[in-house]
Design a protein around this motif. Structure first.
Motif, PDB file in Angstrom:
ATOM      1  N   MET A  79       3.718   1.711  -2.404  1.00 26.78           N
ATOM      2  CA  MET A  79       3.030   2.444  -1.161  1.00 26.78           C
ATOM      3  C   MET A  79       1.995   1.630  -0.576  1.00 26.78           C
ATOM      4  SD  MET A  79       0.472   5.177  -3.542  1.00 26.78           S
ATOM      5  CE  MET A  79       1.656   6.194  -3.616  1.00 26.78           C
ATOM      6  N   THR A  80       1.705   1.789   0.745  1.00 29.43           N
ATOM      7  CA  THR A  80       0.474   1.249   1.225  1.00 29.43           C
ATOM      8  C   THR A  80      -0.445   2.085   1.649  1.00 29.43           C
ATOM      9  OG1 THR A  80       2.035  -0.504   1.925  1.00 29.43           O
ATOM     10  CG2 THR A  80      -0.240  -0.313   3.082  1.00 29.43           C
ATOM     11  N   VAL A  81      -1.559   2.192   1.263  1.00 29.53           N
ATOM     12  CA  VAL A  81      -2.754   3.058   1.513  1.00 29.53           C
ATOM     13  C   VAL A  81      -3.571   2.702   2.525  1.00 29.53           C
ATOM     14  CG1 VAL A  81      -4.278   5.046   0.548  1.00 29.53           C
ATOM     15  CG2 VAL A  81      -1.980   4.340  -0.783  1.00 29.53           C
ATOM     16  N   PHE A  82      -4.123   3.261   3.317  1.00 28.71           N
ATOM     17  CA  PHE A  82      -5.037   2.813   4.380  1.00 28.71           C
ATOM     18  C   PHE A  82      -6.232   3.708   4.127  1.00 28.71           C
ATOM     19  CE2 PHE A  82      -0.978   1.549   5.953  1.00 28.71           C
ATOM     20  CZ  PHE A  82      -1.317   0.159   6.172  1.00 28.71           C
ATOM     21  N   ILE A  83      -7.517   3.409   3.880  1.00 27.64           N
ATOM     22  CA  ILE A  83      -8.632   4.023   3.879  1.00 27.64           C
ATOM     23  C   ILE A  83      -9.549   3.606   4.957  1.00 27.64           C
ATOM     24  CG2 ILE A  83      -8.139   4.992   1.565  1.00 27.64           C
ATOM     25  CD1 ILE A  83     -10.222   3.044   0.548  1.00 27.64           C
ATOM     26  N   ALA A 123       7.574   7.104   6.873  1.00 27.20           N
ATOM     27  CA  ALA A 123       6.592   6.795   7.797  1.00 27.20           C
ATOM     28  C   ALA A 123       5.073   7.163   7.056  1.00 27.20           C
ATOM     29  CB  ALA A 123       6.615   7.868   8.900  1.00 27.20           C
ATOM     30  N   GLY A 124       4.006   6.464   7.678  1.00 28.41           N
ATOM     31  CA  GLY A 124       2.812   6.858   7.316  1.00 28.41           C
ATOM     32  C   GLY A 124       2.198   8.299   7.290  1.00 28.41           C
ATOM     33  N   GLN A 125       1.868   8.840   6.594  1.00 26.36           N
ATOM     34  CA  GLN A 125       1.483  10.130   6.538  1.00 26.36           C
ATOM     35  C   GLN A 125       0.066  10.448   6.795  1.00 26.36           C
ATOM     36  OE1 GLN A 125       3.822  12.897   6.244  1.00 26.36           O
ATOM     37  NE2 GLN A 125       1.742  13.707   7.027  1.00 26.36           N
ATOM     38  N   ILE A 155       0.926  -1.330   0.223  1.00 26.52           N
ATOM     39  CA  ILE A 155      -0.086  -0.022  -0.190  1.00 26.52           C
ATOM     40  C   ILE A 155       0.896   0.967   0.041  1.00 26.52           C
ATOM     41  CG2 ILE A 155      -1.506   1.285   1.437  1.00 26.52           C
ATOM     42  CD1 ILE A 155      -2.925  -1.101   2.287  1.00 26.52           C
ATOM     43  N   VAL A 156       1.925   1.108   0.761  1.00 29.30           N
ATOM     44  CA  VAL A 156       2.816   2.327   0.724  1.00 29.30           C
ATOM     45  C   VAL A 156       3.172   2.719  -0.731  1.00 29.30           C
ATOM     46  CG1 VAL A 156       5.186   3.058   1.206  1.00 29.30           C
ATOM     47  CG2 VAL A 156       4.055   1.702   2.884  1.00 29.30           C
ATOM     48  N   GLY A 157       3.249   2.025  -1.549  1.00 25.97           N
ATOM     49  CA  GLY A 157       3.688   2.415  -3.041  1.00 25.97           C
ATOM     50  C   GLY A 157       2.410   2.934  -3.761  1.00 25.97           C
ATOM     51  N   THR A 158       1.245   2.749  -3.014  1.00 25.85           N
ATOM     52  CA  THR A 158      -0.065   3.351  -3.696  1.00 25.85           C
ATOM     53  C   THR A 158      -0.462   4.688  -4.184  1.00 25.85           C
ATOM     54  OG1 THR A 158      -0.948   1.235  -2.850  1.00 25.85           O
ATOM     55  CG2 THR A 158      -2.363   2.672  -3.865  1.00 25.85           C
ATOM     56  N   GLY A 159      -0.381   5.457  -3.027  1.00 30.85           N
ATOM     57  CA  GLY A 159      -0.826   6.743  -3.224  1.00 30.85           C
ATOM     58  C   GLY A 159       0.178   8.008  -3.105  1.00 30.85           C
ATOM     59  N   ILE A 160       0.021   8.727  -4.127  1.00 30.48           N
ATOM     60  CA  ILE A 160       1.399   9.723  -4.134  1.00 30.48           C
ATOM     61  C   ILE A 160       0.877  10.960  -4.604  1.00 30.48           C
ATOM     62  CG2 ILE A 160       3.394  10.457  -5.193  1.00 30.48           C
ATOM     63  CD1 ILE A 160       4.251   7.623  -4.720  1.00 30.48           C
ATOM     64  N   GLY A 161       1.278  11.959  -4.256  1.00 35.70           N
ATOM     65  CA  GLY A 161       1.414  13.605  -4.618  1.00 35.70           C
ATOM     66  C   GLY A 161      -0.056  14.357  -4.927  1.00 35.70           C
ATOM     67  N   GLN A 176      -6.168   8.922  15.270  1.00 34.65           N
ATOM     68  CA  GLN A 176      -6.628  10.184  15.658  1.00 34.65           C
ATOM     69  C   GLN A 176      -8.048  10.492  14.807  1.00 34.65           C
ATOM     70  OE1 GLN A 176      -4.032  13.309  14.592  1.00 34.65           O
ATOM     71  NE2 GLN A 176      -5.397  14.981  14.637  1.00 34.65           N
ATOM     72  N   PRO A 177      -9.003  10.881  15.643  1.00 34.93           N
ATOM     73  CA  PRO A 177     -10.225  11.059  15.139  1.00 34.93           C
ATOM     74  C   PRO A 177     -10.069  12.101  13.912  1.00 34.93           C
ATOM     75  CG  PRO A 177     -10.245  11.389  17.555  1.00 34.93           C
ATOM     76  CD  PRO A 177      -8.767  11.261  16.993  1.00 34.93           C
ATOM     77  N   GLY A 178     -10.946  11.921  12.851  1.00 32.97           N
ATOM     78  CA  GLY A 178     -10.914  12.861  11.648  1.00 32.97           C
ATOM     79  C   GLY A 178     -10.166  12.393  10.508  1.00 32.97           C
ATOM     80  N   ILE A 179      -9.446  11.400  10.797  1.00 31.52           N
ATOM     81  CA  ILE A 179      -8.396  11.056   9.633  1.00 31.52           C
ATOM     82  C   ILE A 179      -9.041  10.015   8.831  1.00 31.52           C
ATOM     83  CG2 ILE A 179      -6.241   9.686   9.142  1.00 31.52           C
ATOM     84  CD1 ILE A 179      -5.114  10.744  11.573  1.00 31.52           C
ATOM     85  N   LEU A 180      -8.863  10.226   7.498  1.00 29.35           N
ATOM     86  CA  LEU A 180      -9.586   9.158   6.657  1.00 29.35           C
ATOM     87  C   LEU A 180      -8.821   8.501   5.877  1.00 29.35           C
ATOM     88  CD1 LEU A 180     -12.116  12.060   5.224  1.00 29.35           C
ATOM     89  CD2 LEU A 180     -12.642  10.341   7.063  1.00 29.35           C
ATOM     90  N   ILE A 181      -7.332   8.750   5.760  1.00 31.49           N
ATOM     91  CA  ILE A 181      -6.489   8.113   4.772  1.00 31.49           C
ATOM     92  C   ILE A 181      -5.011   8.023   5.493  1.00 31.49           C
ATOM     93  CG2 ILE A 181      -6.325  10.010   3.136  1.00 31.49           C
ATOM     94  CD1 ILE A 181      -5.485   8.404   0.963  1.00 31.49           C
ATOM     95  N   GLU A 182      -4.349   7.183   5.153  1.00 29.86           N
ATOM     96  CA  GLU A 182      -2.921   7.224   5.423  1.00 29.86           C
ATOM     97  C   GLU A 182      -2.122   6.385   4.218  1.00 29.86           C
ATOM     98  OE1 GLU A 182       0.321   5.720   9.043  1.00 29.86           O
ATOM     99  OE2 GLU A 182      -2.030   5.598   9.507  1.00 29.86           O
ATOM    100  N   ILE A 183      -0.921   7.226   4.060  1.00 26.40           N
ATOM    101  CA  ILE A 183      -0.270   6.814   2.896  1.00 26.40           C
ATOM    102  C   ILE A 183       1.215   6.577   3.688  1.00 26.40           C
ATOM    103  CG2 ILE A 183       0.781   7.159   0.631  1.00 26.40           C
ATOM    104  CD1 ILE A 183      -1.620   9.214   0.380  1.00 26.40           C
TER     105      ILE A 183
END
Length: 165
Positions: free
Chosen positions: A111-115, A66-68, A11-17, A150-157
């Motif tokens: 990339m690893t993307v968490f939604i 690190a996860g953003q 997933i880390v390699g998935t979501g960018i820019g 954290q409350p309110g977070i919808l995505i982590e990359i």
């Protein structure tokens, strides 16, 4: 456990820019004779979903990001409930970090993307196409999770980049 770790790495390699209110400008990758990056051509579905089945690297410096996450844009405006804004800002922050290391989002190889809602998946894929307009997509995994730290977070990359020496 190992499937989870592999999923995260993918997933880390998935979501960018993706940048709220501004365009992310990536510096061109500097080719070096001692390093190379090869993006394997994907199937029609993989290209449609904006990821490469594999990225092969040789040499170069490896940057482990690190996860953003974020709930505010680069100007401090709240992004709570704004998936696009959070994703764009995450990508902008990743690009900023990579530029400190002499690279850019273009150097992302996985990339690893968490939604937190699977309905954001297609929206994220569109953003990934936008972030990698040349079709050199990082390898990627897109994982739906129940919640974030954290409350309110919808995505982590999270990502890994390789920068030529």
């Amino acid at each position: 456990m190992s499937r989870f770790v592999l999923g995260i790495v993918g997933i880390v390699g998935t979501g960018i820019g993706i940048l709220t209110g501004a365009n992310v400008v990536s510096a061109p990758q500097q080719p070096a004779s001692s390093s190379s990056v090869q993006y394997l051509d994907g199937s029609a579905v993989q290209k449609e979903r904006a990821f490469s089945p594999a990225v092969i690297t040789k040499g170069g410096r490896i940057i482990w990001l690190a996860g953003q996450t974020t709930t505010a844009d680069l100007n401090g405006k709240s992004l709570v409930g704004d998936f696009q804004g959070q994703a764009r800002t995450d990508f902008a922050l990743m690009d900023r970090t990579l530029k400190r290391s002499g690279g850019s989002l273009r150097n992302l190889v996985t990339m690893t993307v968490f939604i937190n809602d699977p309905r954001y998946g297609d929206e994220f894929v569109k953003l990934r196409h936008e972030m990698f307009p040349d079709g050199r997509f990082p390898a990627s995994a897109l994982i739906t999770v129940s919640d974030f730290a954290q409350p309110g977070i919808l995505i982590e990359i999270q990502g890994v980049a390789v920068i030529g020496e």
